[in-house]
Design an enzyme around this catalytic site. Structure first.
Site, short mmCIF file in Angstrom:
data_model
loop_
_atom_site.label_atom_id
_atom_site.label_comp_id
_atom_site.label_asym_id
_atom_site.label_seq_id
_atom_site.Cartn_x
_atom_site.Cartn_y
_atom_site.Cartn_z
N CYS A 4 -8.16 -27.52 5.27
CA CYS A 4 -7.03 -27.12 5.68
C CYS A 4 -6.22 -27.94 6.72
O CYS A 4 -7.05 -28.82 7.40
CB CYS A 4 -7.07 -25.91 6.14
SG CYS A 4 -7.57 -25.76 8.09
N ASP A 36 -7.87 -7.43 0.10
CA ASP A 36 -7.09 -7.98 1.09
C ASP A 36 -7.65 -7.52 2.43
O ASP A 36 -8.56 -6.69 2.57
CB ASP A 36 -5.86 -7.05 0.96
CG ASP A 36 -6.04 -5.73 1.84
OD1 ASP A 36 -5.54 -5.59 2.96
OD2 ASP A 36 -6.50 -4.72 0.96
N CYS A 40 -7.93 -28.20 10.30
CA CYS A 40 -9.03 -29.02 10.45
C CYS A 40 -8.66 -30.68 10.20
O CYS A 40 -9.55 -31.37 10.67
CB CYS A 40 -10.00 -28.60 9.69
SG CYS A 40 -10.79 -26.98 10.19
N HIS A 65 -6.39 -21.95 9.26
CA HIS A 65 -7.85 -22.26 9.17
C HIS A 65 -8.53 -21.04 8.37
O HIS A 65 -9.18 -21.11 7.36
CB HIS A 65 -8.53 -22.65 10.18
CG HIS A 65 -10.05 -22.73 10.03
ND1 HIS A 65 -10.56 -23.80 9.16
CD2 HIS A 65 -10.92 -21.86 10.20
CE1 HIS A 65 -11.87 -23.62 9.17
NE2 HIS A 65 -12.13 -22.51 9.81
N ASP A 105 1.07 -1.11 -0.13
CA ASP A 105 -0.02 -0.08 0.00
C ASP A 105 1.03 1.14 0.01
O ASP A 105 2.14 1.10 0.05
CB ASP A 105 -1.01 -0.12 1.15
CG ASP A 105 -0.28 -0.04 2.54
OD1 ASP A 105 0.91 0.10 2.54
OD2 ASP A 105 -1.07 -0.30 3.62
N CYS A 112 -13.80 -28.74 5.98
CA CYS A 112 -12.65 -27.97 5.74
C CYS A 112 -11.57 -29.16 5.30
O CYS A 112 -11.37 -30.08 6.16
CB CYS A 112 -12.43 -27.15 6.74
SG CYS A 112 -11.04 -25.92 6.40
#
Lengths: 369, 369
Positions: A302, A262, A305, A331, A90, A300
């Site tokens: 991930c 974002d 999980c 997660h 930014d 999930c």
């Protein structure tokens, strides 16, 4: 380089590819935030495993610590933080207005005091570009002034200043391997937003960011402004909605033509023991999870999980073990990255609009920021 | 099960394999400490990548939080913390004597107050075994009393009590899938140490731990006691030196016949910004590293050294980013695990004794605890 290729559309929603020096960026995309050249608690290997493709770093923070010249000397931000895929910085403007201890803005720039040590600094459009050239991200941002969306007297002044600064940023830019995005402002005033969208579109930016939203206005106002400006912005440039957001915001943003998002939300929630889930946002500190053998979300995929129970995560939090933050960050980031990937596939399949009501219903309990 | 196979020897040093329900454990081995069912800041995936084969967890901490019955209900410690390889739990005795707020020891057991919430609890040999059976590690430890090595009046009393408690632990044990190790004591008194080694050897333990060392005595005393007891202990059982240590301690320990080590040092140093290196211990907070492009150790193959500069690590520390602790833990654990693996290979090659002087010289600057 920096060509934006749209490969599918449905209504206002677009699926595309943005070409950068660090590879092709499929859009829509959600970028995790790595404020201080690190996505908090995660290694770049973990970020890569969870499918992150774009990471944002903050110019204000890196300028203050460790310093942009040091980063340049170390080979630039990609090398320094070991992130091989696209990076975005930014302009530093938002942090100067939200974090710095005191600040004084004039038409030339902003003088402010560091939140770290109180030392005095000055950012101008030219300085912001010079810092971002030292950092070396693929996508860099014009220096803008983000006004309070409810300060209707000041908004036109901040917008005009943002336009002059956009021209100065373009003039100051030297590196050809960075895409400088313009930022439009205008608060929640439709006439000003339209004017800002037109003006910023008229300049030679390869991408355009929608600034000054999600900063205190209502959801209805956000959505109205998104619809309005995306009807004006050129089709062939990526559109970036800064600092957004929740699962709902991503769905509603794509629906209104946004390509890049974002937000610190996934990692910030993780530090506060909260996890996105289809049951609504869970606070894993809660004693009801002490003997819960289920993962955060049974659907999930991930690492967290697939590996750990809510009971274990709750234990880590209760025992003040820092790994809890890492596992919840994995997660939460996975949830948003997967949602945006699913949205992308659905746009390509022509199924996006049909799926929106289900997605909004599924993620309802995760709406608040 | 729990057979200890010696595959090579050099002098007193041994290379072996200890057979456990969660796989074969090559020795000598260094075990990272996962006090609260987590090796601080690391995922089990990261631990696996850096080659950890045995992890220690603390009975005292897990009994207090989340509770051993809860861990049993969740499927035991392996499942709870997702560590598929061998696990070891201590007896809780050492923590009761070092961490608990107040404690009162008698021949039956110890009454103490929790360091977490001040609540009152009582450990006996039978209770320690029951907790460790709930936790379900592959190797569990007898409940012992570790006396101040300089309190020569109390040491014989604590040793006698430890012997009685060892018998009671053996009698209390129910599970066949856990190896209960005896612990010998005796301070730095050669006669008492020899007596304790003989007595504990006479009981039916599949492995023996050397307790009460590295708790305040001199290095010379530690080494003398190690040499003494390992001359008495049976050859066909693994020997575990509890709570040790530094690179130097590992080399000197193996040299005197030790097979198993554990220590919080690598992860504790990491939290204090310190890293093992061939240049001596480095404190990466030091400003001299701000522009240092080298990894912590140019010869190191760990993820941290293969990926990040000292400058980046120093930045993470200065910016208070928690990832610094993760990355330094990876490096420090890798260093000790690799050293012990190298020692093992050298014993098999018959090169160990020749290499000792070089190793001691290389690791000299990392000697202090």
């Amino acid at each position: 380089m920096f060509e934006y290729e749209i490969i599918a559309r449905q209504g206002r929603a677009r699926a595309g590819v943005f070409h950068t020096p660090h590879g092709n960026l499929p859009t829509p995309v959600f970028a995790p935030v790595g404020t201080q050249a690190v996505v908090k608690t995660l290694t770049p290997a973990q970020l890569g495993e969870l499918g992150a493709s774009l990471v944002l770093a903050n110019t204000y923070h890196l300028y203050l610590r460790p310093g942009d010249e040091l980063v340049a000397e170390m080979g630039g931000l990609h090398t320094f933080m070991h992130w091989p895929r696209p990076l975005l910085t930014d302009s530093g403007g938002f942090q100067v207005f939200s974090l710095a201890q005191t600040r004084k803005v004039d038409d030339e720039g902003v003088t402010f005091k560091s939140h770290v040590d109180g030392s005095t600094h000055r950012f101008t459009p030219e300085k912001s570009i010079a810092i971002q050239e030292n950092l070396g991200a693929d996508i860099i941002m014009a220096f803008d002034e983000c006004a309070d969306p409810n300060d209707h007297t000041y908004i036109p002044k901040a917008m005009e200043r943002t336009h002059r600064w956009a021209e100065r940023c373009l003039a100051a830019k030297r590196r050809a391997d960075q895409a400088l995005f313009g930022i439009l402002q205008g608060g929640v005033n439709p006439d000003l937003r339209a004017a800002s969208a037109k003006f910023i579109s008229s300049l030679l930016f390869p991408g355009i960011a929608i600034g000054g939203l999600s900063v205190g206005e209502t959801k209805a106002e956000t959505y109205a402004m998104l619809k309005l400006v995306n009807g004006i912005l050129p089709e062939d440039k990526p559109r970036y909605l800064m600092g957004v957001g929740t699962p709902e915001d991503l769905i509603e943003g794509v629906r209104r033509g946004v390509d890049i998002f974002d937000c610190v939300l996934p990692t910030r929630l993780a530090r506060h023991h909260a996890a996105f889930s289809l049951e609504g946002r869970l606070n894993l500190m809660n004693a009801t999870f002490a003997r819960d053998k289920r993962p955060i979300d049974e659907t999930c995929t991930c690492y967290t999980c697939q590996t750990f129970s809510r009971a274990y995560l709750r234990h880590l939090i209760a025992a003040k073990e820092l790994l809890a933050g890492t596992l919840l960050s994995i997660h939460n980031l996975h949830a948003l990255i997967k949602l945006v990937n699913d949205i992308r596939v659905s746009i390509m399949d022509g199924a996006f609009e049909n799926k929106v009501p289900d997605w909004l219903a599924q993620w309802k309990g995760n709406a608040n920021k």
